[in-house]
Design a protein around this motif. Structure first.
Motif, PDB file in Angstrom:
ATOM      1  N   LEU A  90       0.978  -1.171  -0.501  1.00  0.00           N
ATOM      2  CA  LEU A  90       0.094  -0.262   0.027  1.00  0.00           C
ATOM      3  C   LEU A  90       0.470   0.917   0.034  1.00  0.00           C
ATOM      4  N   ALA A  91       2.087   1.336   0.419  1.00  0.00           N
ATOM      5  CA  ALA A  91       2.562   2.244   0.767  1.00  0.00           C
ATOM      6  C   ALA A  91       4.150   2.258   0.103  1.00  0.00           C
ATOM      7  N   PRO A  92       4.382   3.546  -0.280  1.00  0.00           N
ATOM      8  CA  PRO A  92       5.808   3.146  -1.127  1.00  0.00           C
ATOM      9  C   PRO A  92       6.973   2.894  -0.549  1.00  0.00           C
ATOM     10  N   GLN A  93       7.399   4.462   1.068  1.00  0.00           N
ATOM     11  CA  GLN A  93       8.376   3.413   2.260  1.00  0.00           C
ATOM     12  C   GLN A  93       8.973   2.443   2.183  1.00  0.00           C
ATOM     13  N   PRO A  94       8.133   1.425   2.979  1.00  0.00           N
ATOM     14  CA  PRO A  94       9.106   0.092   2.925  1.00  0.00           C
ATOM     15  C   PRO A  94       9.341  -0.677   2.264  1.00  0.00           C
ATOM     16  N   LYS A  95       9.108  -0.353   0.828  1.00  0.00           N
ATOM     17  CA  LYS A  95       9.740  -0.831  -0.922  1.00  0.00           C
ATOM     18  C   LYS A  95      11.159   0.043  -0.748  1.00  0.00           C
ATOM     19  N   ALA A  96      11.157   0.952  -0.033  1.00  0.00           N
ATOM     20  CA  ALA A  96      12.489   1.564  -0.499  1.00  0.00           C
ATOM     21  C   ALA A  96      13.749   1.928   1.212  1.00  0.00           C
ATOM     22  N   ALA A  97      13.493   2.533   2.001  1.00  0.00           N
ATOM     23  CA  ALA A  97      13.751   2.460   3.072  1.00  0.00           C
ATOM     24  C   ALA A  97      14.054   1.642   4.257  1.00  0.00           C
ATOM     25  N   PRO A  98      14.997   2.151   4.664  1.00  0.00           N
ATOM     26  CA  PRO A  98      15.237   1.494   5.964  1.00  0.00           C
ATOM     27  C   PRO A  98      14.851   1.901   7.096  1.00  0.00           C
ATOM     28  N   VAL A  99      14.841   0.993   8.718  1.00  0.00           N
ATOM     29  CA  VAL A  99      14.674   1.559   9.667  1.00  0.00           C
ATOM     30  C   VAL A  99      15.937   1.079  10.162  1.00  0.00           C
ATOM     31  N   GLU A 100      16.623   2.621  10.956  1.00  0.00           N
ATOM     32  CA  GLU A 100      18.195   2.232  12.052  1.00  0.00           C
ATOM     33  C   GLU A 100      17.331   1.667  13.629  1.00  0.00           C
TER      34      GLU A 100
END
Length: 240
Positions: A90-100
């Motif tokens: 549904l969202a673009p961020q989970p496919k492009a960014a990590p969480v430190e």
């Protein structure tokens, strides 16, 4: 092998292969220097098929093909489908960014990153082990290495999976808050309102009691099952 066992063996063998293929695509892409978007593009189709096919496990439980409790099975499948279809897709961020998450004491400021790769690693490894275990079970076989992995690998994979799932939700929430997908705005003919953003928060809060309860239940099951597995293996060796 009866028809029931043949079907369950085929189902588990195919899903084991499907999750193994997703894992292969994930690390083939990362080893080639691909980023998270590349990993998603490579693994998206087989991942969607493999995870959505788990709906059949609820049906298997409901009609008595397997002895798993229907509600527990449905809850586990629904949580995975929520993360895949309701968050990552549904969202673009989970496919492009990590969480430190935190700085590891390894020197050089090494940081633990939760991302799509850690999510797929936890999901794929746990599912390959689980489905292969059940496939062999339908053949009347129980290799001890699979039994051990089934009741040991979760010690690392389950926390990694849950942490990665929550990281996916954290990355997706800003987009969901702004775009309000799947929400029903008032007024409308049915006079019903629904805000998907807050539904995501409710889902996150359900992890708080659910994770420790299931984790320590699995720890207890591990002691019980591996103890009986070792006893069974020793008995077989004595009779050979």
């Amino acid at each position: 092998m009866g028809l029931k066992s043949a079907y369950l063996f085929l189902y588990n063998a195919v899903l084991c292969g499907a999750w193994g293929y997703v894992l292969f695509l994930t690390y083939k892409t990362t080893q080639a220097g691909g980023g998270l978007q590349d990993v998603w593009q490579a693994a998206e189709a087989p991942l969607k098929v493999a995870q959505t096919a788990a709906v059949m496990e609820v049906l298997h439980s409901a009609v008595g093909l397997v002895r798993s409790p229907v509600m527990i099975t449905a809850t586990q499948v629904a949580s995975r489908l929520f993360i895949l279809w309701g968050v990552v897709v549904l969202a673009p961020q989970p496919k492009a960014a990590p969480v430190e998450l935190l700085t590891l004491p390894l020197g050089g400021g090494v940081r633990l990153q939760l991302s799509l790769v850690t999510l797929l690693t936890a999901w794929c490894c746990s599912e390959v082990i689980r489905y292969s275990f059940f496939a062999f079970k339908e053949l009347g076989m129980q290799p001890y290495v699979l039994l051990w992995l089934r009741y040991t690998a979760f010690i690392l994979l389950y926390p990694l999976g849950v942490a990665s799932e929550l990281a996916m939700v954290a990355l997706a929430l800003p987009h969901i808050r702004a775009a309000r997908p799947l929400s029903i705005q008032m007024p409308n003919p049915l006079n019903i309102g629904f805000d998907y953003y807050w539904a995501c928060w409710v889902a996150v809060l359900l992890y708080l009691p659910g994770f420790p309860q299931l984790y320590f239940y699995m720890i207890a099951q591990r002691r019980k099952v591996l103890r009986s597995g070792r006893s069974s293996s020793s008995s077989k060796l004595k009779h050979q």
